[in-house]
Design a protein around this motif. Structure first.
Motif, short mmCIF file in Angstrom:
data_model
loop_
_atom_site.label_atom_id
_atom_site.label_comp_id
_atom_site.label_asym_id
_atom_site.label_seq_id
_atom_site.Cartn_x
_atom_site.Cartn_y
_atom_site.Cartn_z
N PRO A 1 0.81 -1.23 0.00
CA PRO A 1 0.00 0.00 0.00
C PRO A 1 0.84 1.27 0.00
O PRO A 1 1.93 1.32 0.57
N TYR A 2 0.29 2.30 -0.65
CA TYR A 2 0.90 3.62 -0.71
C TYR A 2 0.05 4.60 0.12
O TYR A 2 -1.15 4.35 0.33
N PRO A 3 0.62 5.71 0.57
CA PRO A 3 -0.17 6.72 1.28
C PRO A 3 -1.37 7.20 0.47
O PRO A 3 -2.41 7.54 1.05
N GLU A 4 -1.26 7.20 -0.87
CA GLU A 4 -2.38 7.62 -1.71
C GLU A 4 -3.60 6.72 -1.52
O GLU A 4 -4.74 7.16 -1.68
N ASP A 5 -3.35 5.44 -1.17
CA ASP A 5 -4.47 4.54 -0.93
C ASP A 5 -5.27 4.98 0.29
O ASP A 5 -6.51 4.93 0.29
N ALA A 6 -4.57 5.43 1.32
CA ALA A 6 -5.24 5.91 2.53
C ALA A 6 -5.99 7.21 2.26
O ALA A 6 -7.02 7.49 2.87
N LEU B 1 -7.15 -4.29 -1.23
CA LEU B 1 -7.88 -3.21 -1.90
C LEU B 1 -7.01 -2.41 -2.87
O LEU B 1 -7.55 -1.70 -3.72
N ARG B 2 -5.69 -2.55 -2.76
CA ARG B 2 -4.80 -1.67 -3.53
C ARG B 2 -5.07 -1.69 -5.04
O ARG B 2 -5.14 -0.62 -5.66
N PRO B 3 -5.23 -2.85 -5.70
CA PRO B 3 -5.48 -2.83 -7.16
C PRO B 3 -6.72 -2.02 -7.53
O PRO B 3 -6.73 -1.31 -8.54
N PHE B 4 -7.77 -2.11 -6.71
CA PHE B 4 -9.02 -1.41 -7.01
C PHE B 4 -8.86 0.10 -6.78
O PHE B 4 -9.38 0.91 -7.56
N LEU B 5 -8.13 0.47 -5.71
CA LEU B 5 -7.91 1.88 -5.44
C LEU B 5 -7.04 2.52 -6.51
O LEU B 5 -7.27 3.66 -6.92
N TRP B 6 -6.03 1.77 -6.97
CA TRP B 6 -5.17 2.26 -8.04
C TRP B 6 -5.98 2.48 -9.32
O TRP B 6 -5.85 3.50 -10.00
N ALA B 7 -6.84 1.51 -9.66
CA ALA B 7 -7.65 1.60 -10.87
C ALA B 7 -8.62 2.80 -10.78
O ALA B 7 -8.85 3.50 -11.76
N TRP B 8 -9.17 3.02 -9.59
CA TRP B 8 -10.08 4.15 -9.40
C TRP B 8 -9.36 5.47 -9.63
O TRP B 8 -9.86 6.35 -10.34
N ARG B 9 -8.16 5.62 -9.04
CA ARG B 9 -7.42 6.87 -9.22
C ARG B 9 -7.05 7.09 -10.68
O ARG B 9 -7.13 8.22 -11.19
N LYS B 10 -6.64 6.03 -11.35
CA LYS B 10 -6.26 6.15 -12.76
C LYS B 10 -7.45 6.56 -13.61
O LYS B 10 -7.33 7.41 -14.51
#
Length: 397
Positions: A356-361, A377-386
């Motif tokens: 996890p990255y701080p951006e996930d939080a 959750l990280r893959p889903f949070l990354w996809a959402w931000r992108k």
């Protein structure tokens, strides 16, 4: 060894600086002063000496040119900058001794990485190398105690690190403290380089340390082989975008180095090709002689390819610490950093994206006790931000 590099796009002002800095180049400079200085933009020349942090050396080297060729204001400016730097290095030396004494009394072992100790060790004179701050390495378990000591001295923490699940311990490698009254900056390192990646333990580095002769109170720096590896990895990570870092390699190559041990260290902790890159750059740009013992670091064409990639950073004044770095430079640098990695480092680097990255939080704030959920959750949070960035980009267009 064929180590010729394509330097066609390097400005002639920087080529003149390189000629001045080359090893054993005195007779050539005296004989060809007229040709070397023809059509030189002396204002750009000055800017380049400042950008590459080489003006203390150029202050002396430029005297080898015909005195009537170099404008008086250039000579005067370089001398003024040399005097200013000498005063700065004396201030840093005094602060370094104070910190070393204080930390030693509190049983915090300290290894100074750059600054006056490096200037004295490599150049034999603190005035010949620039430094804007003090960098030193301590064991990570002493960070809290060290911070309290610096706060008591009047330093303030420049707290820019965002973290989740303690990723700061391996993703980052230092924290900065600033003393506004003294106009002094210190960087406490708990790692030599940002992660992910393997490094020698502090205890290993401490066992191989060298004592500096710069102060009456004991001050320590890395042993020669560890210092070479540190300087190479640091310079490569910054694309050798300042010649000062390559001059450090030029200077340390003059020292007695156990090249067999150094090769083992590179194999264990870094990519040996990066060591070869530094040697080729120092050889071609600064006339350093390649000894037989260095050849294991030059066993393929890859070091030369990496050296040629680094020439990109000399073709213009690239400041990688500037927030306004052009997008094309950022893209090039990202690709170059990946190309510098060994296969093992690339694996560590790719795997680190799963942490996890701080951006996930920031995207999905959760209570601290539930932070472990950021792993699935990280893959889903990354996809959402992108997806959000893509939407905003299309809207801007």
């Amino acid at each position: 060894m064929d180590n010729m590099l394509n330097l066609d796009r390097i400005p002639k002002e920087l080529k003149l600086i390189l000629e001045l800095l080359k090893e054993g180049n005195e007779q050539y400079l005296q004989k060809h002063s007229q040709v070397l200085c023809r059509d030189i933009d002396w204002n750009l020349f000055i800017k380049l000496t400042l950008h590459h942090r080489v003006y203390p050396l150029i202050n002396f080297k430029i005297k080898m040119l015909d005195g009537e060729i170099v404008p008086t204001h250039v000579v005067q400016f370089l001398h003024q900058q040399y005097k200013r730097n000498t005063f700065q290095m004396l201030r840093l030396s005094a602060e370094m001794e104070q910190v070393s004494r204080l930390f030693s009394k509190q049983q915090i072992p300290t290894l100074f990485l750059k600054g006056p100790v490096l200037a004295q060790d490599l150049y034999g004179d603190i005035s010949l190398r620039t430094s804007s701050d003090l960098d030193f390495l301590i064991p990570i378990q002493h960070l809290e105690k060290a911070e309290k000591l610096l706060l008591n001295l009047g330093y303030e923490k420049y707290d820019y690190i965002q973290t989740v699940l303690n990723d700061w311990q391996w993703r980052h490698h230092h924290v900065t403290y600033i003393h506004s009254n003294k106009e002094m900056k210190l960087e406490i390192h708990w790692r030599l380089h940002p992660g992910p990646g393997k490094e020698p333990s502090f205890d290993e580095l401490w066992k191989r340390k060298t004592r500096s002769s710069i102060t009456s109170y004991p001050v320590y720096l890395l042993g020669t082989e560890d210092l070479f590896q540190f300087l190479v990895s640091h310079g490569a990570r910054h694309g050798w975008s300042r010649l000062r870092w390559l001059i450090d390699i030029q200077q340390i190559m003059k020292k007695k180095i156990d090249w067999a041990r150094l090769y083992i260290l590179f194999k264990a902790y870094h990519n040996p090709y990066v060591g070869g890159q530094a040697i080729i750059l120092a050889s071609h740009l600064l006339n350093m002689r390649v000894e037989e013992e260095m050849k294991p670091l030059l066993i393929s064409r890859r070091p030369k390819e990496l050296a040629q990639e680094a020439v990109f950073y000399l073709e213009t004044m690239v400041n990688l610490h500037d927030d306004s770095v052009p997008a094309y430079v950022s893209r090039y640098h990202s690709r170059h950093l990946f190309s510098l990695m060994s296969a093992q480092q690339k694996i560590f680097f790719i795997i680190s994206f799963l942490y996890p990255y701080p951006e996930d939080a920031e995207t999905l704030p959760l209570p601290t006790k539930l932070h472990f959920l950021y792993f699935p959750l990280r893959p889903f949070l990354w996809a959402w931000r992108k997806s959000r960035k893509d939407v905003l980009r299309r809207g801007a267009e």
